[in-house]
Scaffold this active site. Structure first.
Site, short mmCIF file in Angstrom:
data_model
loop_
_atom_site.label_atom_id
_atom_site.label_comp_id
_atom_site.label_asym_id
_atom_site.label_seq_id
_atom_site.Cartn_x
_atom_site.Cartn_y
_atom_site.Cartn_z
N TYR A 23 0.83 -1.22 0.00
CA TYR A 23 0.00 0.00 0.00
C TYR A 23 0.86 1.27 0.00
O TYR A 23 0.53 2.25 0.67
CB TYR A 23 -0.92 0.04 1.24
CG TYR A 23 -1.67 -1.24 1.52
CD1 TYR A 23 -2.61 -1.72 0.62
CD2 TYR A 23 -1.44 -1.96 2.69
CE1 TYR A 23 -3.30 -2.90 0.88
CE2 TYR A 23 -2.14 -3.13 2.95
CZ TYR A 23 -3.06 -3.60 2.04
OH TYR A 23 -3.74 -4.76 2.29
N TYR A 150 -14.09 -5.37 4.66
CA TYR A 150 -12.76 -5.67 4.08
C TYR A 150 -12.47 -7.16 4.31
O TYR A 150 -12.57 -7.63 5.45
CB TYR A 150 -11.65 -4.82 4.72
CG TYR A 150 -10.29 -5.23 4.23
CD1 TYR A 150 -9.81 -4.82 2.98
CD2 TYR A 150 -9.49 -6.08 4.99
CE1 TYR A 150 -8.58 -5.25 2.51
CE2 TYR A 150 -8.25 -6.51 4.52
CZ TYR A 150 -7.80 -6.09 3.28
OH TYR A 150 -6.59 -6.51 2.81
N ASP A 244 -16.02 -13.68 8.83
CA ASP A 244 -14.59 -13.44 8.70
C ASP A 244 -14.11 -12.87 10.04
O ASP A 244 -14.28 -11.69 10.32
CB ASP A 244 -14.36 -12.46 7.55
CG ASP A 244 -12.90 -12.07 7.39
OD1 ASP A 244 -12.10 -12.39 8.29
OD2 ASP A 244 -12.57 -11.41 6.39
N LYS A 274 -4.32 -13.97 11.72
CA LYS A 274 -3.74 -12.93 12.58
C LYS A 274 -3.28 -13.46 13.95
O LYS A 274 -2.22 -14.03 14.06
CB LYS A 274 -4.72 -11.78 12.72
CG LYS A 274 -4.99 -11.12 11.34
CD LYS A 274 -5.23 -9.67 11.44
CE LYS A 274 -5.57 -9.05 10.11
NZ LYS A 274 -4.46 -8.36 9.46
C1 LIG Z 1 -11.24 -9.11 8.37
C2 LIG Z 1 -10.05 -9.39 7.50
N1 LIG Z 1 -10.16 -10.32 6.56
C3 LIG Z 1 -9.12 -10.65 5.76
C4 LIG Z 1 -7.91 -10.01 5.89
C5 LIG Z 1 -6.76 -10.37 4.98
O1 LIG Z 1 -5.77 -11.04 5.68
P1 LIG Z 1 -4.29 -11.12 5.09
O2 LIG Z 1 -3.74 -9.74 5.09
O3 LIG Z 1 -3.57 -12.04 6.03
O4 LIG Z 1 -4.39 -11.69 3.71
C6 LIG Z 1 -7.76 -9.03 6.87
C7 LIG Z 1 -6.49 -8.30 7.01
O5 LIG Z 1 -6.40 -7.24 7.57
C8 LIG Z 1 -8.86 -8.71 7.69
O6 LIG Z 1 -8.78 -7.78 8.64
#
Ligand SMILES: Cc1ncc(COP(=O)(O)O)c(C=O)c1O
Length: 433
Positions: A23, A150, A244, A274
Site C-alpha cells: 500500500y 474488508y 470473517d 492474525k
Molecule cells: C477481516 C479481515 N479479513 C481478511 C484479511 C486479509 O488477511 P491477510 O492480510 O492475512 O491476507 C484481513 C487483514 O487485515 C482482515 O482484517
C-alpha cells in the site's frame, strides 16, 4: 532511487530500491523505519530508538513480541519437522491444532482447512461455498457482502470488499461484481436486505461479513442483533453465512474469544488468522460446520474440496499456533481486552468534541479517534513517531489495537499520543469543519 538517510543501516540502503512495500507509493513514501528487534510491546529501531507498538503488527501480536512460550515451541518444532506437505500426509501440530480449534469454536464448526494468509482463507471459504452448492447440484455463483467490509487483497476477496470506500476502487469492473448491501442494523436496512435477497437469493452462494467490528474499513462497530438478522435472512433463503473473524477472533473485541460465540450466532463457515499464531508465523484457517463438510463427503473424488496450498498447515506455524492457544487458555486475554477498553474509553475521551473530531469509540482492544477529513497523512505519521509510538492511521481513522498484554503505562503512552496528535491536528486542520 531515494537514498537512505545517513544513520540508516546498510541493508536498508542496499535493499530499499528492491523491496516493494505494501500500500505504498514507492516514489513519494518516506523511508520505512528499520526495525532490528522487538520485545513485549516495543519495536527497536536501528538507531536504538524504541517505539510502543500500538498496531501489534496488523493485529497479530496478541501476547506481545517474542513470547518465550511460543518461541520455545517453534524452536522445538524446528528440530524435528519444520514442514511437510499435507497432501496424503499429516503431522501432530496440524492435527492437534485442528482438534483444538474445533473444540474452542461454538457448535459444530468442526472441520478445519489450513492456509497461509487471511485473504486466502476467505478465498477458500468463498470457493467452499460455491462448491458446496455445485456438489448439491445447484449453481450459485454470487456473494453478498457489506459496505464498510474488508476481506483481503486477492481477486475474489477484493470483490467482496466495500467497492466505494475500500482501497480497491480502481478494480471496479475488473473483479467479479458482487451484491453489496448495508449491514442490517435497523428495520429499514433489514427490509432493504430482504428485498435484495428476494430478487437474488437463489443465485447467492454465501453472505460474508466481519462480525461485530469492520476493521480495515474504518473500525466500525455493530451489535449482535445485526448478526441475528443476518443469520435469519440467510436461513430464509438457504444461503451460507461466512464470518470473517480474522481481525475480531481471539478476544480482540473483549466480548468473547470469538465474535460468533459472543453474539450467540453460528455461521456456516468461519475464517481465522492474525492472532492465531500470536504474530509469529503466517497461518490461517477456514473452519466449516458439519452440514458444509457433509456436502463434500462422497464416493465421488470430484466432490472433494479442490484446494491445497503448498504450505498449508506448515508445522512451524501450527506449533506457534498451538503455543498461542495455550496462552489464550492459561492467561486472561479476554479480561485484558476488557481492561484495555475501559482505559481506552477514559483516556481517549478528551478528544471528543475537538473541532474536526467526528467520533471517539472503543471496544475491547480497539480504540478509535475518527477525524472528519484527512488534513495531512504524512504529518500524522511523523508526529506519532516523534511521540515514541508506532501508529499507522487508516486515512481519517486514528486507531490503536495494541498487544492484549500491554501494561497500563504503555497504553497511557499510546492514548496520550493519540489525544495529543488529535488536538494538534484539530488546531491545524479541524477548524471551520
Ligand atoms: C477481516 C479481515 N479479513 C481478511 C484479511 C486479509 O488477511 P491477510 O492480510 O492475512 O491476507 C484481513 C487483514 O487485515 C482482515 O482484517
Amino acid at each position: 532511487m531515494a537514498q537512505a538517510a545517513g544513520d540508516n543501516p546498510r541493508w536498508l540502503a542496499e535493499g530499499r530500491g528492491h523491496l516493494w512495500l505494501p500500500y505504498t507509493q514507492m516514489k513519494t513514501a518516506p523511508e520505512p523505519l528499520p526495525v532490528v528487534s522487538a520485545e513485549g510491546v516495543r519495536l527497536r529501531l536501528a538507531d536504538g530508538t524504541e517505539l510502543v507498538d500500538g498496531i501489534a503488527s496488523w493485529w497479530t501480536v496478541a501476547h506481545g513480541y517474542r513470547h518465550p512460550h511460543i518461541e520455545q515451541a517453534v524452536k522445538r518444532q524446528l528440530e524435528t519437522l519444520p514442514h511437510v506437505m499435507l497432501g496424503g500426509l499429516a503431522h501432530e501440530p496440524a492435527a492437534t491444532l485442528a482438534a483444538r480449534l474445533a473444540k474452542m469454536l461454538p457448535g459444530d464448526l468442526d472441520h478445519v482447512f489450513f492456509s497461509e494468509s487471511g485473504s486466502v482463507s476467505v478465498e477458500i471459504a468463498l470457493k467452499m461455498a460455491v462448491q458446496y452448492w455445485l456438489n448439491k447440484g445447484e449453481r450459485r455463483t454470487r456473494f453478498l457482502s457489506f459496505t464498510g467490509g474488508y476481506h483481503g487483497d486477492t481477486f475474489v476477496t477484493m470483490s467482496v470488499c466495500d467497492p466505494e470506500e475500500g482501497m480497491h476502487t480502481m478494480f471496479r469492473g475488473v473483479v467479479p461484481e458482487q451484491l453489496i448491501a448495508d449491514l442490517p442494523t435497523d428495520d429499514e436496512t433489514a427490509a432493504r436486505l430482504d428485498a435484495l435477497l428476494e430478487t437474488h437469493g437463489h443465485a447467492i452462494a454465501a453472505v460474508v461479513v466481519e462480525p461485530l467490528v469492520q476493521g480495515a474499513g474504518g473500525m466500525k462497530f455493530h451489535d449482535a442483533e445485526t448478526l441475528r438478522r443476518l443469520r435469519a435472512a440467510c436461513d430464509r433463503y438457504g444461503i451460507l453465512l461466512i464470518f470473517d473473524e480474522i481481525f475480531v477472533g481471539f478476544a480482540r473485541t473483549g466480548l468473547g474469544m470469538f465474535a460468533c460465540a459472543a453474539a450467540g450466532v453460528l455461521p456456516d463457515i468461519i475464517t481465522l488468522s492474525k492472532a492465531l499464531t500470536g504474530g509469529t508465523l503466517p497461518l490461517a484457517a477456514t473452519v466449516a460446520r458439519a452440514r458444509v463438510f457433509d456436502a463434500f463427503w462422497d464416493d465421488d473424488p470430484l466432490k472433494a474440496l479442490m484446494h491445497g496450498p503448498t504450505y498449508m498447515g506448515n508445522a512451524l506455524a501450527c506449533a506457534a499456533a498451538n503455543a498461542s492457544l495455550d496462552l489464550f487458555e492459561r492467561e486472561d486475554r479476554l479480561g485484558q481486552a476488557q481492561r484495555i477498553e475501559r482505559q481506552l474509553s477514559a483516556e481517549l475521551e478528551p478528544a471528543r468534541g475537538l473541532p474536526g473530531v467526528r467520533d471517539v469509540r472503543a471496544l475491547g482492544g480497539i480504540g478509535v479517534i475518527e477525524l472528519s477529513h484527512l488534513g495531512d497523512a504524512a504529518w500524522l505519521k511523523q508526529r506519532f513517531r516523534e511521540l515514541g509510538v508506532w501508529l499507522r492511521p487508516f486515512g481519517t481513522i486514528l486507531y490503536t489495537t495494541p498487544p492484549l498484554t500491554i501494561g497500563e503505562g504503555d497504553l497511557r503512552h499510546l492514548t496520550g499520543a493519540l489525544v495529543t496528535v488529535a488536538g494538534e491536528w484539530s488546531d491545524r486542520f479541524g477548524k471551520g469543519e
